[in-house]
Design an enzyme around this catalytic site. Structure first.
Site, PDB file in Angstrom:
ATOM      1  N   ASN A  13      50.529  48.892  31.307  1.00  0.00           N
ATOM      2  CA  ASN A  13      49.601  48.838  32.436  1.00  0.00           C
ATOM      3  C   ASN A  13      50.263  49.654  33.547  1.00  0.00           C
ATOM      4  O   ASN A  13      51.251  49.225  34.132  1.00  0.00           O
ATOM      5  CB  ASN A  13      49.429  47.381  32.848  1.00  0.00           C
ATOM      6  N   ASN A  66      42.152  50.166  42.380  1.00  0.00           N
ATOM      7  CA  ASN A  66      41.951  50.395  40.958  1.00  0.00           C
ATOM      8  C   ASN A  66      41.541  51.837  40.681  1.00  0.00           C
ATOM      9  O   ASN A  66      41.204  52.592  41.600  1.00  0.00           O
ATOM     10  CB  ASN A  66      40.870  49.454  40.413  1.00  0.00           C
ATOM     11  N   CYS A  75      47.525  41.739  41.292  1.00  0.00           N
ATOM     12  CA  CYS A  75      47.741  42.325  39.970  1.00  0.00           C
ATOM     13  C   CYS A  75      49.124  41.900  39.512  1.00  0.00           C
ATOM     14  O   CYS A  75      50.127  42.246  40.144  1.00  0.00           O
ATOM     15  CB  CYS A  75      47.627  43.847  40.041  1.00  0.00           C
ATOM     16  N   ASN A 162      42.307  36.216  41.721  1.00  0.00           N
ATOM     17  CA  ASN A 162      41.238  37.097  41.246  1.00  0.00           C
ATOM     18  C   ASN A 162      40.568  36.406  40.057  1.00  0.00           C
ATOM     19  O   ASN A 162      41.183  35.596  39.364  1.00  0.00           O
ATOM     20  CB  ASN A 162      41.780  38.483  40.868  1.00  0.00           C
ATOM     21  N   ASN A 195      37.440  39.748  35.570  1.00  0.00           N
ATOM     22  CA  ASN A 195      38.296  40.204  34.485  1.00  0.00           C
ATOM     23  C   ASN A 195      37.944  39.364  33.261  1.00  0.00           C
ATOM     24  O   ASN A 195      37.583  38.185  33.394  1.00  0.00           O
ATOM     25  CB  ASN A 195      39.771  39.995  34.840  1.00  0.00           C
ATOM     26  N   GLU A 213      39.762  44.753  32.282  1.00  0.00           N
ATOM     27  CA  GLU A 213      40.055  44.486  33.684  1.00  0.00           C
ATOM     28  C   GLU A 213      38.927  44.971  34.593  1.00  0.00           C
ATOM     29  O   GLU A 213      38.418  46.088  34.426  1.00  0.00           O
ATOM     30  CB  GLU A 213      41.368  45.156  34.097  1.00  0.00           C
ATOM     31  N   ARG A 214      38.577  44.115  35.529  1.00  0.00           N
ATOM     32  CA  ARG A 214      37.591  44.469  36.536  1.00  0.00           C
ATOM     33  C   ARG A 214      38.060  45.716  37.295  1.00  0.00           C
ATOM     34  O   ARG A 214      39.128  45.732  37.886  1.00  0.00           O
ATOM     35  CB  ARG A 214      37.440  43.281  37.502  1.00  0.00           C
ATOM     36  N   GLY A 223      48.817  40.895  33.858  1.00  0.00           N
ATOM     37  CA  GLY A 223      49.658  39.751  34.177  1.00  0.00           C
ATOM     38  C   GLY A 223      48.881  38.540  34.649  1.00  0.00           C
ATOM     39  O   GLY A 223      49.110  37.414  34.188  1.00  0.00           O
ATOM     40  N   THR A 224      47.945  38.744  35.593  1.00  0.00           N
ATOM     41  CA  THR A 224      47.145  37.610  36.059  1.00  0.00           C
ATOM     42  C   THR A 224      46.283  37.073  34.914  1.00  0.00           C
ATOM     43  O   THR A 224      46.048  35.869  34.818  1.00  0.00           O
ATOM     44  CB  THR A 224      46.251  37.996  37.249  1.00  0.00           C
TER      45      THR A 224
END
Length: 279
Positions: A13, A66, A75, A162, A195, A213-214, A223-224
């Protein structure tokens, strides 16, 4: 415009890191960030991260755009990369930072072996705060039915600052992620988009995950998302509080502490290269 940058990645990422400590506002616009993230005509990345001056007693502030120009609250892979970037700027190998984000204060610890452990804080499970309109706003969304792309999916929703929508499947490899991802992200039950994680339970301490991912689409790690997936697995009695999350880019160690309810995420953050943008 001439700007120095450094490229880092956390399990694939990848992010462009900018030393923005001289001013409280990002030195690039969202439109410029889109240009920089373009993998054919720019540097190429999932996002641009700005190291800004601290706020409210924090050491630094993180902002991120993003690859589509949107701005997420947080993030997980990105904050590990930011911590390594700051440690490299300061010339230290072991350090703990207090970093302000749009999701609140996050505390990453850079370890001597190159790994970074992040106290991700408390997960949010009340539907109205995720946010999602699924179910009772004050209650968790656990394995509730959601119609997506003509199919009913059992979804669990968690926020790590998020929004995340987690679906447990028999095989993550069999999920048509590129097809389903946009439908989940833009589903009307998620007012801030979402997400989306598809999770395969190998054992109670080992999960496989793929993510849409959004604002970035398919990425090699989130990670989140890994944190949210473990919370979802614990809440639905599929996993223990400490587990390895296998993502396409590598593994993260996630632990949901029973005493404080905070989530700890440990994983790598690697420097790729540095350069100068002239444009």
């Amino acid at each position: 415009m001439t700007l120095a940058f450094t490229k880092y990645h956390g399990l694939g990422n990848d992010f462009i890191l900018l030393d923005n400590r001289h001013t409280p506002e990002p030195c690039l616009s969202p439109e410029q960030a889109v240009q920089w993230c373009d993998r054919n005509f720019g540097i190429g990345a999932d996002g641009v991260i700005f190291a800004l001056p601290g706020q409210g007693g924090s050491d630094y502030t993180m902002r991120i755009f993003n690859s589509d120009g949107s701005e997420p609250e947080m993030c997980g892979n990105g904050i590990r990369c930011l911590a390594r970037f700051l440690a490299d700027l300061e010339g230290v190998t072991e350090v703990t930072y207090r970093i302000q984000t749009l999701a609140g204060l996050i505390v990453p610890q850079v370890l001597a072996d190159g790994q970074v452990t992040v106290d991700m804080g408390l997960p949010i499970v009340a539907a109205g705060q995720v946010p999602t309109s699924l179910g009772d706003p004050a209650s968790p969304v656990l394995d509730l039915a959601l119609e997506v792309a003509g199919q009913s999916w059992a979804v669990t929703c968690v926020s790590m600052g998020n929004p995340h929508c987690i679906t447990f499947v028999e095989s993550v490899a069999a999920v048509p992620l590129a097809e389903l991802g946009p439908h989940f992200e833009h589903h009307p039950v998620f007012p801030q988009r979402t997400n989306t994680e598809f999770v395969e339970v190998v054992s109670r301490d080992y999960l496989k995950m793929r993510v849409w991912e959004r604002g970035a689409g398919i990425t090699l790690a989130c990670g989140t998302g890994a944190c949210a997936s473990l919370v979802a697995a614990v809440l639905t009695d599929r996993a223990d509080r400490r587990a390895t999350l296998e993502l396409p880019g590598g593994n993260l160690a996630i632990e949901w502490l029973e005493d404080t309810q905070h989530i700890l995420m440990t994983g790598p953050a690697s420097r790729v290269f540095a350069g100068t943008w002239v444009g």
